[in-house]
Scaffold this motif. Structure first.
Motif, mmCIF file in Angstrom:
data_model
loop_
_atom_site.group_PDB
_atom_site.id
_atom_site.type_symbol
_atom_site.label_atom_id
_atom_site.label_comp_id
_atom_site.label_asym_id
_atom_site.label_seq_id
_atom_site.Cartn_x
_atom_site.Cartn_y
_atom_site.Cartn_z
ATOM 1 N N ILE A 140 48.026 -74.439 -89.301
ATOM 2 C CA ILE A 140 47.421 -74.290 -87.974
ATOM 3 C C ILE A 140 48.514 -74.032 -86.943
ATOM 4 C CG2 ILE A 140 47.321 -76.771 -87.485
ATOM 5 C CD1 ILE A 140 44.791 -76.319 -85.951
ATOM 6 N N PHE A 141 49.675 -74.667 -87.140
ATOM 7 C CA PHE A 141 50.812 -74.422 -86.253
ATOM 8 C C PHE A 141 51.239 -72.959 -86.313
ATOM 9 C CE2 PHE A 141 53.759 -77.090 -83.909
ATOM 10 C CZ PHE A 141 52.992 -78.231 -83.784
ATOM 11 N N ILE A 147 56.706 -72.834 -79.316
ATOM 12 C CA ILE A 147 56.711 -73.852 -78.269
ATOM 13 C C ILE A 147 57.770 -73.557 -77.217
ATOM 14 C CG2 ILE A 147 55.762 -75.673 -79.752
ATOM 15 C CD1 ILE A 147 58.470 -76.923 -79.847
ATOM 16 N N MET A 201 44.127 -82.713 -85.722
ATOM 17 C CA MET A 201 45.128 -81.653 -85.548
ATOM 18 C C MET A 201 44.710 -80.685 -84.452
ATOM 19 S SD MET A 201 47.925 -81.791 -87.019
ATOM 20 C CE MET A 201 48.647 -80.187 -86.695
ATOM 21 N N THR A 202 43.419 -80.327 -84.422
ATOM 22 C CA THR A 202 42.965 -79.384 -83.414
ATOM 23 C C THR A 202 43.129 -79.972 -82.015
ATOM 24 O OG1 THR A 202 41.360 -78.583 -85.003
ATOM 25 C CG2 THR A 202 41.055 -77.910 -82.733
ATOM 26 N N ILE A 236 48.551 -70.596 -84.654
ATOM 27 C CA ILE A 236 48.605 -70.604 -83.194
ATOM 28 C C ILE A 236 49.875 -69.919 -82.728
ATOM 29 C CG2 ILE A 236 48.710 -72.065 -81.157
ATOM 30 C CD1 ILE A 236 47.044 -74.098 -82.635
ATOM 31 N N ALA A 266 48.475 -78.644 -91.697
ATOM 32 C CA ALA A 266 49.093 -78.786 -90.366
ATOM 33 C C ALA A 266 50.091 -77.667 -90.123
ATOM 34 C CB ALA A 266 49.776 -80.147 -90.266
ATOM 35 N N LEU A 309 48.785 -79.781 -76.949
ATOM 36 C CA LEU A 309 50.175 -79.334 -76.943
ATOM 37 C C LEU A 309 50.303 -77.907 -76.424
ATOM 38 C CD1 LEU A 309 53.155 -79.744 -77.775
ATOM 39 C CD2 LEU A 309 52.545 -78.815 -79.995
ATOM 40 N N PHE A 310 49.556 -76.971 -77.052
ATOM 41 C CA PHE A 310 49.786 -75.568 -76.733
ATOM 42 C C PHE A 310 49.111 -75.162 -75.434
ATOM 43 C CE2 PHE A 310 50.673 -75.575 -81.294
ATOM 44 C CZ PHE A 310 51.870 -74.896 -81.304
ATOM 45 N N CYS A 332 46.798 -79.901 -81.185
ATOM 46 C CA CYS A 332 47.298 -78.560 -80.895
ATOM 47 C C CYS A 332 46.772 -78.052 -79.555
ATOM 48 C CB CYS A 332 46.903 -77.588 -82.004
ATOM 49 S SG CYS A 332 47.871 -77.797 -83.491
ATOM 50 N N GLY A 361 40.479 -73.694 -85.098
ATOM 51 C CA GLY A 361 41.447 -74.698 -85.546
ATOM 52 C C GLY A 361 40.936 -75.495 -86.740
#
Lengths: 172, 500
Positions: free
Chosen positions: B398-399, B52, A147-148, B402, B395, A154-155, A151, A121
């Protein structure tokens, strides 16, 4: 030189570099596709084979490419503007590094263990962030960590996706 | 009529469960959150947020996706009004008067009018979908492979004509999309096609990989290259609710915009994109004082915004009833549905009625949510607009990473996406607009299947496409619009519309 030949000479100059390049690009892709599809049987109209449509589409693409290239001689258009390789290298490179490190890889002599999101990340944020003209390293480092963390929460936890966090450290 | 009410009742029964309301809410919220970012259009927003929804059941996932879709649309309008950056083609019109209003200190009223107009349009469009859903699905049963094929050809022709920029280049993109869709194992013979003998390619190019590469990564590269001048409004946002005078001025434009957008949205092949333009032109034509337009006329926001939202919603009709996405955003929805194991088409309504009607009901709820979320949160969106791009794109990246990884839990997909990012960047540099490619890619497999079936039935005669009345009619329409678009006088007009 008569006026006529001057006009003709002008008629044959490249008026849109961008369109010419676009046409050539289409032709190139079509040739690659035709080459790859060359050993696929066409079949007949009654029973279309696997090669029929790829070849047909490729031929149409090539035709359009030729049209585009020809039109670049006739209509004025845009020039090819500069390519920003820094963006390409850092942004796409960041993504590739993410892909390589998230679950590790094994390419001959080079071995990378599963590093997980905790490492991948920040790497992707840091590497890609370098592409900006107005980058600020300190800000980027803090942002990468934030951010990492966000994330991961969140994920991994809120959405329950099976993404490795740090198998080498935490075992998850 | 009573049937429609029963269907809506079923739908609201599904959509009004606590979990689904929460999902609609969350979808709208994150959709707006990402959609509001300048330089991130609805396609990129949905592609980014796709992962998501992975952990959810199909109904919940679709409800959330619909929410994301509306949020992304509305977020785009917010950016158009406050920053003068249209996230996509349809928001261009909103920038004309919306941003002027914002400069005059009436940003709040512009946003409020847009939200209320969109809500009205959304309510009407939901009813249209509910009313047309059942009959159109029955119509779909009349469609054989030949008709489906011709319908898709017509849709692609519309998409070519309505795409931004050169028609020839849009045509190139469609064909390239079709060509890309043939990569992978042939469905009938099981033979590998154009895979370089590379195993991950044998299932074909993953839809999410293509979409995120071309619309996520390549867009980032495009934006990095053209550092946008962000003209964030410094004037006060002002009150949000339009006063009586504003309502009187904007009510009829909203109604007209809804009608125009709703009708154009049903057309297969990106008719929705025309709605805002048509609405704006009409409002300007019938206005008592056309010179006010471009200087902050409220009708210039109310009409196009309603048309935009109505079209955005009725665009679901061809998708849900015939299984044919009319534009790139809907193509993305097909991809999303397929990931959740739902193949869009007439069978969805009969096999999964609670999913079909639940989603339609949730569209209305989504519109309501937008109203509830957006108006109080305008301040937050303004703050978000000030996030510098140097932080925004890492940002986004990275979104996306993933997200792509999570589609199949395959790290190699991320590298593939980077490759498509490069591909998309080259296309952009060569002056191609990649949205039609996505549509061609999604329709490609289905087109090939239907073409093969139709030719088997007709024993190899192409005449079947012309002889069958519905199919012949659809092809005739396709030819007519192509010819009309290529006529010099019209193509000049078209250029004017798209450059305005």
């Amino acid at each position: 030189m008569s006026l006529n030949t001057i006009e003709r000479a002008q008629g044959l100059r490249v008026r849109s570099q961008q369109d010419l390049a676009a046409g050539l690009f289409m032709i190139l892709l079509s040739v690659v596709a035709l080459f790859l599809a060359s050993d696929l049987p066409m079949g007949s109209l009654r029973q279309i084979g696997p090669g029929m449509l790829p070849k047909a589409f490729a031929v149409i693409c090539a035709g359009l490419g030729v049209l585009l290239a020809l039109s670049s001689l006739r209509y004025n258009g845009e020039k090819l503007s500069g390519w920003s390789w820094r963006g390409v290298i850092f942004v796409l490179g960041g993504a590739v590094v993410f892909g390589l490190t998230i679950r590790g890889f094994d390419l001959g002599p080079i071995k990378v263990p599963q590093l997980g999101l905790v490492v991948s990340g920040p790497l992707v944020v840091l590497i890609s962030g370098l592409a900006a003209d107005d980058r600020k390293i300190k800000e980027l480092v803090i942002f990468a960590i934030v951010m990492t963390t966000f994330c991961a929460l969140l994920f991994k936890y809120a959405l329950g996706l099976p993404i490795p966090l740090a198998p080498w450290l935490l075992g998850i | 009529m009573s049937e429609m009410i029963a269907h809506l009742q079923l739908g609201f029964g599904v959509a009004l469960s606590l979990q689904n309301i929460a999902l609609a809410f969350a979808g709208c919220l994150v959709g707006t959150l990402i959609g509001v970012l300048p330089g991130v259009g609805p396609i990129a927003t949905i592609a980014m947020l796709l992962p998501i929804t992975f952990g959810l059941d199909p109904v919940g996932a679709l409800i959330m996706l619909a929410g994301i879709y509306y949020g992304a649309q509305y977020g785009g309008s917010t950016t158009a009004i406050l920053v003068n950056i249209p996230g996509e083609a349809t928001a261009v019109v909103t920038t004309l008067d919306g941003h002027q209003m914002a400069k005059q200190g009436r940003a709040g009223v512009a946003l409020g009018t847009a939200a209320l107009g969109s809500f009205f349009a959304g309510c009407v469009a939901t009813l249209i979908i509910a009313a047309l859903g059942a009959p159109l699905t029955k119509l779909a049963l009349l469609f054989g492979p030949a008709e489906y094929f011709s319908l898709m050809v017509m849709g692609l022709c519309f998409a070519v004509v309505l795409a931004r920029g050169s028609i020839l280049k849009a045509f190139c993109m469609i064909m390239l999309g079709l060509l890309l869709s043939t990569i992978g194992t042939d469905l009938e013979t099981g033979q590998e096609r154009m895979t370089f003998g590379f195993p991950p390619l044998s299932d074909g190019i993953d839809f999410a990989v293509l979409a995120m590469g071309v619309f996520g990564f390549a867009e980032v590269l495009r934006n990095l290259e053209n550092p946008e001048t962000r003209d964030v409004v410094r004037a006060k946002i002002g009150r949000l609710l339009p006063d009586w005078n504003d309502i009187k001025q904007s009510f009829l434009p909203v109604v007209r915009g809804t009608a125009i957008g709703g009708i154009l949205g049903i057309l297969p092949g990106n008719g929705a994109v025309l709605g805002p333009f048509a609405s704006y032109t009409i409002e300007k034509k019938i206005a008592k004082d056309p010179s006010r337009f471009g200087r902050g006329a409220i009708e210039g926001v109310a009409g196009p915004e309603s048309a935009n939202n109505a079209g955005a919603q009725t665009a679901f009709i061809p998708l849900l009833t015939l299984g044919i996405p009319p534009n790139a955003v809907m193509a993305l929805m097909v991809g999303a549905m397929t990931i959740h194991g739902i193949i869009p088409g007439p069978q969805v309504m009969t096999k999964n009625p609670e999913l079909f009607w639940g989603m339609i009901a949730s569209m209305w709820i989504g519109n309501l949510m937008l109203l509830i979320i957006n108006l109080p949160l305008v301040g937050v969106w303004v703050k978000l607009l000030q996030v510098p791009y140097r932080l925004m794109f890492p940002a986004i990246l990275i979104f996306c990473c993933i997200g792509i990884y999570s589609v199949n839990n395959q790290p190699v997909d991320v590298a593939f996406t980077a490759l498509f990012g490069l591909f998309g960047y080259i296309l952009i540099k060569l002056g191609f607009e990649p949205a039609p490619m996505l549509l061609g890619f999604v329709l490609g497999k289905l087109m090939e299947e239907k073409l093969r079936q139709a030719l088997i039935i007709s024993r190899g005669s192409f005449m079947t496409f012309i002889e069958r009345p519905i199919s012949g009619g659809l092809l005739a329409v396709a030819v007519i619009i192509l010819v009309v678009a290529l006529l010099p006088s019209i193509s000049q007009k078209r250029d004017e519309v798209f450059t305005e």
